[in-house]
Design an enzyme around this catalytic site. Structure first.
Site, PDB file in Angstrom:
ATOM      1  N   LYS A  12      45.415  43.592  31.101  1.00  0.00           N
ATOM      2  CA  LYS A  12      45.030  42.390  31.832  1.00  0.00           C
ATOM      3  C   LYS A  12      45.913  42.214  33.055  1.00  0.00           C
ATOM      4  O   LYS A  12      45.408  41.916  34.140  1.00  0.00           O
ATOM      5  CB  LYS A  12      45.189  41.154  30.938  1.00  0.00           C
ATOM      6  CG  LYS A  12      43.989  40.838  30.102  1.00  0.00           C
ATOM      7  CD  LYS A  12      44.163  39.424  29.614  1.00  0.00           C
ATOM      8  CE  LYS A  12      43.122  39.047  28.603  1.00  0.00           C
ATOM      9  NZ  LYS A  12      43.371  37.708  28.072  1.00  0.00           N
ATOM     10  N   ASP A  66      42.150  32.664  29.280  1.00  0.00           N
ATOM     11  CA  ASP A  66      41.688  32.884  27.918  1.00  0.00           C
ATOM     12  C   ASP A  66      40.253  33.338  28.063  1.00  0.00           C
ATOM     13  O   ASP A  66      39.479  32.766  28.819  1.00  0.00           O
ATOM     14  CB  ASP A  66      41.793  31.635  27.056  1.00  0.00           C
ATOM     15  CG  ASP A  66      41.639  32.004  25.590  1.00  0.00           C
ATOM     16  OD1 ASP A  66      42.430  32.841  25.105  1.00  0.00           O
ATOM     17  OD2 ASP A  66      40.723  31.491  24.918  1.00  0.00           O
ATOM     18  N   GLY A 146      38.886  46.461  25.293  1.00  0.00           N
ATOM     19  CA  GLY A 146      38.140  45.516  24.457  1.00  0.00           C
ATOM     20  C   GLY A 146      36.696  45.936  24.213  1.00  0.00           C
ATOM     21  O   GLY A 146      36.406  47.073  23.846  1.00  0.00           O
ATOM     22  N   LYS A 169      34.263  46.997  38.147  1.00  0.00           N
ATOM     23  CA  LYS A 169      34.420  45.956  37.114  1.00  0.00           C
ATOM     24  C   LYS A 169      35.025  44.689  37.716  1.00  0.00           C
ATOM     25  O   LYS A 169      34.540  43.582  37.472  1.00  0.00           O
ATOM     26  CB  LYS A 169      35.293  46.463  35.950  1.00  0.00           C
ATOM     27  CG  LYS A 169      35.555  45.354  34.925  1.00  0.00           C
ATOM     28  CD  LYS A 169      36.336  45.757  33.690  1.00  0.00           C
ATOM     29  CE  LYS A 169      36.658  44.507  32.859  1.00  0.00           C
ATOM     30  NZ  LYS A 169      37.389  44.757  31.624  1.00  0.00           N
ATOM     31  N   HIS A 174      34.117  38.494  34.685  1.00  0.00           N
ATOM     32  CA  HIS A 174      34.486  37.093  34.436  1.00  0.00           C
ATOM     33  C   HIS A 174      35.900  36.814  34.965  1.00  0.00           C
ATOM     34  O   HIS A 174      36.144  35.801  35.599  1.00  0.00           O
ATOM     35  CB  HIS A 174      34.387  36.829  32.932  1.00  0.00           C
ATOM     36  CG  HIS A 174      35.015  37.898  32.072  1.00  0.00           C
ATOM     37  ND1 HIS A 174      34.796  39.248  32.267  1.00  0.00           N
ATOM     38  CD2 HIS A 174      35.896  37.824  31.040  1.00  0.00           C
ATOM     39  CE1 HIS A 174      35.489  39.939  31.390  1.00  0.00           C
ATOM     40  NE2 HIS A 174      36.168  39.108  30.637  1.00  0.00           N
ATOM     41  N   ARG A 175      36.831  37.737  34.713  1.00  0.00           N
ATOM     42  CA  ARG A 175      38.228  37.542  35.119  1.00  0.00           C
ATOM     43  C   ARG A 175      38.348  37.604  36.639  1.00  0.00           C
ATOM     44  O   ARG A 175      39.049  36.816  37.254  1.00  0.00           O
ATOM     45  CB  ARG A 175      39.108  38.605  34.441  1.00  0.00           C
ATOM     46  CG  ARG A 175      40.590  38.283  34.481  1.00  0.00           C
ATOM     47  CD  ARG A 175      41.401  39.136  33.513  1.00  0.00           C
ATOM     48  NE  ARG A 175      41.001  38.906  32.138  1.00  0.00           N
ATOM     49  CZ  ARG A 175      40.198  39.698  31.437  1.00  0.00           C
ATOM     50  NH1 ARG A 175      39.740  40.831  31.953  1.00  0.00           N
ATOM     51  NH2 ARG A 175      39.860  39.392  30.209  1.00  0.00           N
TER      52      ARG A 175
HETATM   53  P1  IMP Z   1      42.537  36.733  25.039  1.00  0.00           P
HETATM   54  O1  IMP Z   1      43.623  37.684  25.384  1.00  0.00           O
HETATM   55  O2  IMP Z   1      42.949  35.680  24.075  1.00  0.00           O
HETATM   56  O3  IMP Z   1      41.874  36.177  26.259  1.00  0.00           O
HETATM   57  O4  IMP Z   1      41.526  37.600  24.194  1.00  0.00           O
HETATM   58  C1  IMP Z   1      40.341  37.962  24.666  1.00  0.00           C
HETATM   59  C2  IMP Z   1      39.688  39.041  23.833  1.00  0.00           C
HETATM   60  O5  IMP Z   1      38.348  39.084  24.315  1.00  0.00           O
HETATM   61  C3  IMP Z   1      40.276  40.424  24.098  1.00  0.00           C
HETATM   62  O6  IMP Z   1      41.195  40.815  23.128  1.00  0.00           O
HETATM   63  C4  IMP Z   1      39.046  41.309  24.092  1.00  0.00           C
HETATM   64  O7  IMP Z   1      38.727  41.675  22.778  1.00  0.00           O
HETATM   65  C5  IMP Z   1      37.957  40.385  24.622  1.00  0.00           C
HETATM   66  N1  IMP Z   1      37.849  40.519  26.114  1.00  0.00           N
HETATM   67  C6  IMP Z   1      38.270  39.639  27.060  1.00  0.00           C
HETATM   68  N2  IMP Z   1      38.039  40.120  28.300  1.00  0.00           N
HETATM   69  C7  IMP Z   1      37.498  41.329  28.124  1.00  0.00           C
HETATM   70  C8  IMP Z   1      37.056  42.318  29.043  1.00  0.00           C
HETATM   71  O8  IMP Z   1      37.159  42.225  30.286  1.00  0.00           O
HETATM   72  N3  IMP Z   1      36.533  43.423  28.493  1.00  0.00           N
HETATM   73  C9  IMP Z   1      36.409  43.591  27.148  1.00  0.00           C
HETATM   74  N4  IMP Z   1      36.830  42.724  26.251  1.00  0.00           N
HETATM   75  C10 IMP Z   1      37.367  41.577  26.734  1.00  0.00           C
END
Ligand code: IMP
Length: 192
Positions: A12, A66, A146, A169, A174-175
């Site tokens: 990330k 998040d 992910g 990407k 979204h990010r």
């Molecule tokens: P966070 O770190 O609490 O935001 O967890 C988000 C979870 O959602 C990650 O561990 C991934 O499993 C999934 N996720 C979030 N963004 C992505 C992405 O860009 N690609 C694939 N999976 C994502």
């Protein structure tokens, strides 16, 4: 200018720094001991919890995200629980494909909420970005992280997110969308 990015996920941090290249901002990891309890009821609430934890530890301007994958026919699951849906990432993907086995509606979206705090912990800006698509029938591609290998991006001609280049990407993710709104806020407020 340095901003702490509230994550322990190096993928990330890499994405965030790539998206903001040229903006004059360098995102850095929070100090050791960053381990917030993500018990919010929404992506926004969890991003605030993480941003507060990073700000408390660092005393610096902090940004948190998040994010998660929301599948329409599973009533938005795994959603807030995307990171905790199963053990390894391969297990998460297998579980989701199994749950989607008989589903004809495969619509899904990635959601990312971001909260930016100033040095004193005041909220400066909250933004949410989305990326729409569908859950594939099988995994493809090895980029990203992910759920990327099973997320078919709308309008990408059948490519999964893991089959896109990093640049592709970041343009549609979204990010990327949430972060560009945050960068625009910083730029409009002469913080850059
Ligand atoms: P966070 O770190 O609490 O935001 O967890 C988000 C979870 O959602 C990650 O561990 C991934 O499993 C999934 N996720 C979030 N963004 C992505 C992405 O860009 N690609 C694939 N999976 C994502």
């Amino acid at each position: 200018m340095e901003i702490v990015f509230a994550t322990a996920n190096p993928h990330k941090l890499e994405e965030i720094n790539e998206i903001s290249k040229g903006s004059g901002i360098k995102f850095i990891l929070p100090p050791a001991g960053f381990n917030p309890i993500e018990n919010g009821a929404t992506f926004e609430e969890n991003s605030l919890i993480k941003a507060k934890a990073a700000n408390k530890l660092s005393g610096k301007m902090s940004l948190a995200d998040d994010s998660g994958l929301c599948v329409e026919s599973l009533n938005g699951a795994p959603g807030l629980y995307s990171a905790r849906y199963a053990g390894t990432q391969a297990e998460k993907i297998s579980k989701l494909l199994e749950e989607m086995k008989d589903k004809t509606n495969r619509k899904a979206k990635f959601v990312c909420s971001m909260t930016l705090l100033d040095e004193s912990g005041n909220i400066l800006c909250v933004k949410t970005g989305e990326c729409h698509g569908e859950i594939a029938h099988k995994a493809a591609g090895c980029g990203g992280f992910g759920y990327d290998p099973i997320f078919l991006v709308e309008g990408a001609g059948g490519k999964t997110m893991a089959e896109m280049t990093e640049h592709e990407k970041n343009e549609i993710s979204h990010r990327g969308r949430a972060l560009r709104m945050i960068l625009e806020f910083l730029s409009k407020n002469n913080a850059l």
